[in-house]
Write a protein that holds these residues in place. Structure first.
Motif, short mmCIF file in Angstrom:
data_model
loop_
_atom_site.label_atom_id
_atom_site.label_comp_id
_atom_site.label_asym_id
_atom_site.label_seq_id
_atom_site.Cartn_x
_atom_site.Cartn_y
_atom_site.Cartn_z
N PHE A 130 51.86 -39.13 89.25
CA PHE A 130 51.03 -38.53 90.29
C PHE A 130 51.90 -37.84 91.34
O PHE A 130 51.53 -36.81 91.89
N PHE A 133 52.57 -34.51 90.20
CA PHE A 133 51.46 -33.62 90.54
C PHE A 133 51.58 -33.12 91.97
O PHE A 133 51.42 -31.93 92.24
N LEU A 167 45.07 -23.15 90.17
CA LEU A 167 44.13 -24.18 90.62
C LEU A 167 43.44 -24.82 89.42
O LEU A 167 43.26 -26.04 89.37
N VAL A 168 43.06 -24.00 88.43
CA VAL A 168 42.47 -24.57 87.21
C VAL A 168 43.49 -25.48 86.52
O VAL A 168 43.17 -26.57 86.04
N THR A 171 43.65 -28.76 88.19
CA THR A 171 42.49 -29.58 87.83
C THR A 171 42.72 -30.29 86.50
O THR A 171 42.47 -31.49 86.38
N LEU A 174 45.04 -33.20 86.84
CA LEU A 174 44.39 -34.41 87.36
C LEU A 174 43.58 -35.11 86.28
O LEU A 174 43.54 -36.34 86.23
N VAL A 175 42.92 -34.31 85.40
CA VAL A 175 42.16 -34.94 84.31
C VAL A 175 43.12 -35.75 83.43
O VAL A 175 42.84 -36.91 83.08
N LEU B 34 35.57 -23.25 91.20
CA LEU B 34 36.73 -24.10 91.47
C LEU B 34 36.33 -25.30 92.31
O LEU B 34 36.79 -26.43 92.07
N LEU B 37 34.57 -27.75 90.02
CA LEU B 37 35.55 -28.42 89.17
C LEU B 37 36.27 -29.51 89.96
O LEU B 37 36.46 -30.63 89.46
N SER B 38 36.63 -29.19 91.20
CA SER B 38 37.38 -30.20 91.95
C SER B 38 36.48 -31.38 92.31
O SER B 38 36.95 -32.52 92.31
N ILE B 41 36.38 -33.51 89.22
CA ILE B 41 37.63 -34.24 89.03
C ILE B 41 37.73 -35.41 89.99
O ILE B 41 38.19 -36.50 89.63
N PHE B 44 35.65 -38.09 88.64
CA PHE B 44 36.29 -38.58 87.42
C PHE B 44 37.45 -39.52 87.76
O PHE B 44 37.54 -40.63 87.22
N ALA B 78 43.77 -35.85 96.17
CA ALA B 78 43.21 -34.72 95.44
C ALA B 78 42.22 -33.94 96.31
O ALA B 78 42.18 -32.71 96.28
#
Lengths: 509, 116
Positions: A130, A133, A167-168, A171, A174-175, B34, B37-38, B41, B44, B78
């Motif tokens: 993390f 990240f 940004l995608v 994401t 993080l998944v 976006l 999506l965030s 997440i 999640f 996040a």
């Protein structure tokens, strides 16, 4: 506890804050601080490389929390090499920026530059997924600012795409982290390796999915084939010195692929063992082809340089995708070469574009300009380095990759691709060079605005990078030896895991 | 319907909407995508510590039921990052719109004007 390990992260953070707060008005002071910090980073990285070169793995427990609970920084041969390369590249780029005055064209260049270094160094040192990240985000946020530095319409348009795609990517990161944490209950990479190896069969499918997703995110950073589309437009439209610094951004992706795969998803990982190996080789081969075909299609010098970065990172990924010791050693030797050569091409392109006034970096014949002789020589050497011709280190690197692939099942494909694309690169660079320099003798018209003369000082950063490439060639013996040892260390991660998780409380070694 | 089913389908729905909007051609839907999506997440990541209701997030000796506090810390990080990034994208999109006169992500005018 060895506090030298935190300095590559702490120093840029302090310098960034200082240059942001105190030195906004006085550029000279900010430049002095910025440059001396970069120089200090080179010295520290040299010290860390020396420390790691005998094979010891050093860990630094932040806040003295024991390993799986707190965040650790880990230094081994590979991360020490990456630190040194980052600091050398940063120094060259910073000198170029100061000589050409790019930092005058907007606020906050120096703080953003140092935040970028903070993110890079952190990503190379951290031992926590993390935290990786977070450092990715730090370097990306700084890169958004740097990429837009100087502004302009084309840069803004490319910037929007660059920010959105990343940004995608974040994401997805993080998944992947979420899946791996949900299954194994840890984020420490060494602990992850232990728990992945001990995971029951019912969990292995999920771990494999998490691993694949993680590698896809890193492949996006490394511009692996279907995920490379963001790179040419971004790199070609930002300012050239920033693009030169970004040459290391693709390598952060490569570094993360190598680190995570060898550590956590190696032989012991059950269903997730070598998760990316099945698809990475074809994707990497296609990346090389697309990159070097793009060289032929480029209509601007910066586009040429951007595609050269895709191609040479692809070559690097071919070696990585074999996941085998001699290939990994070849990759670790080729990695500094690819970074420095890519940066060199961007810096040279910037020098050339500045001399050509309104023609800028377009690949069209223009009138002769001041300093065309030394510039054409540097361009020739940069092209030789990127195409991988003797006598520079690209040749040694490609030779090592070819040699390592000899016994692989896909060897014919690898040989054909690498040799064929080298040929394409020679044609493309020869075409660009003759358009830029050779045909200048036939052009009579004088440019409307007289471009600035070439100061000898402006050649210093590019010559410095060239000298580094020459050193990498002359000392290829020790360098390949170091790369081989680093690869061996990566492929037997027991020492890494023991050092991070071992009984020593609080990072005392 | 169990709590797990509810949370899982909410994440799925948010992700689907987010992906659809991200693939749109104009910057405003992309920014919304976006954001969606965030959010997906964040939920999640939160649920990765398992859904446990009405238990303290701190482990103590003798307490056998507790929630995992780590995903909550991760979600907090996040959220901060994605919030800041969304603001940045909005500003960037606005600047691009003002400079180019179009809010298309490719920076090209509308389709009827032909490809650029």
């Amino acid at each position: 506890m060895n506090h030298l390990l935190i300095v590559p992260i702490a120093l840029p953070a302090f310098v960034a804050a200082l240059t942001l707060l105190g030195m906004r008005r006085t550029l000279a002071l900010g430049r002095a601080f910025s440059a001396s910090a970069c120089l200090a980073l080179v010295l520290i990285a040299l010290g860390l490389l020396w420390q790691a070169s005998d094979g010891t793995i050093t860990r630094y427990a932040l806040g003295d929390w024991p390993a799986p609970f707190g965040i650790v920084l880990v230094l081994d041969r590979f991360s020490a090499l990456m630190l040194l390369m980052t600091s050398l590249l940063a120094l060259a780029v910073l000198v170029h920026v100061m000589v050409t005055g790019l930092d005058r064209r907007g606020w906050h260049f120096h703080p953003l530059f140092h935040f970028q270094l903070l993110g890079l160094n952190g990503a190379f040192l951290t031992g926590d997924l993390f935290n990786l990240f977070v450092f990715f985000e730090v370097l990306l946020i700084a890169s958004y600012g740097l990429m837009l530095h100087g502004q302009g319409t084309a840069r803004l348009q490319a910037g929007v795409q660059y920010v959105i795609i990343n940004l995608v990517g974040s994401t997805l990161f993080l998944v992947a982290v979420g899946i791996l944490y949900g299954v194994t209950g840890t984020l420490n990479m060494a602990d992850l390796a232990v728990r992945v190896a001990a995971a029951p069969a019912s969990d292995q499918g999920l771990i494999r999915a998490g691993a694949q997703l993680l590698i896809v995110v890193f492949a996006l950073k490394a511009a692996l084939l279907p995920l490379h589309l963001w790179l040419p437009r971004t790199y070609a439209n930002t300012s050239a010195p920033v693009a030169a610094l970004f040459a290391i951004m693709t390598k952060v992706g490569v570094y993360s692929i190598i680190r995570v795969t060898t550590l956590a998803f190696g032989d012991d990982a059950g269903a997730a063992a070598w998760a990316p190996a099945s698809w990475m080789l074809p994707a990497a081969l296609l990346t090389v082809v697309i990159g070097f075909i793009g060289l032929l299609a480029a209509s601007r010098l910066f586009e040429l340089a951007a595609f050269a970065i895709i191609g040479s990172t692809g070559t690097l990924l071919v070696a990585v995708a074999l996941f085998e010791q001699s290939a990994l050693a070849a990759a670790i030797y080729y990695l500094p070469h690819s970074t420095l050569a890519g940066a060199l091409l961007f810096l040279t392109a910037d020098l050339i574009a500045r001399r050509r006034a309104d023609l800028d970096d377009r690949l069209q014949p223009g009138p002769r300009h001041a300093g065309i002789e030394p510039l054409s020589l540097i361009f020739l050497l940069a092209a030789v380095a990127l195409a991988g011709l003797p006598p520079l280190s690209g040749f040694v690197g490609k030779l090592l990759v070819l040699d390592a692939a000899r016994d692989h099942a896909a060897a014919p494909w690898i040989w054909a691709t690498i040799l064929g694309t080298t040929f394409l690169a020679i044609i493309a660079f020869a075409r660009a060079g003759s358009l830029l320099f050779w045909k200048s003798a036939q052009v009579e018209t004088l440019p409307r605005t007289r471009p600035p003369d070439l100061r000898p000082l402006a050649l210093l950063p590019a010559s410095g990078l060239l000298a580094l490439l020459a050193l990498l060639t002359i000392f290829a013996g020790p360098a390949t030896g170091y790369a081989g040892e680093a690869a061996a260390q990566l492929l037997s991660p027991q020492l890494y895991i023991e050092t991070v998780l071992g009984g020593h409380r609080g990072g005392v070694r | 319907m169990t709590l797990e089913m509810l949370v899982a389908s909410a994440i799925g729905l948010l992700t689907a909407a987010g992906i659809y909007l991200c693939l749109r051609g104009r910057t405003f839907p992309v920014v919304l995508g976006l954001a969606m999506l965030s959010y997906a997440i964040n939920v999640f990541l939160f649920s990765m510590g398992r859904l446990i209701v009405d238990r303290p997030p701190i482990y103590q000796k003798g307490v056998d039921a507790y929630t995992d506090p780590l995903p909550q810390a991760l979600v907090l990080t996040a959220i901060v990052i994605s919030f800041g990034m969304t603001a940045l994208v909005v500003v960037l999109a606005l600047r691009t719109y003002l400079e180019t006169g179009t809010d298309h992500v490719d920076g090209t005018p509308d389709e009827r004007d032909g490809p650029a």
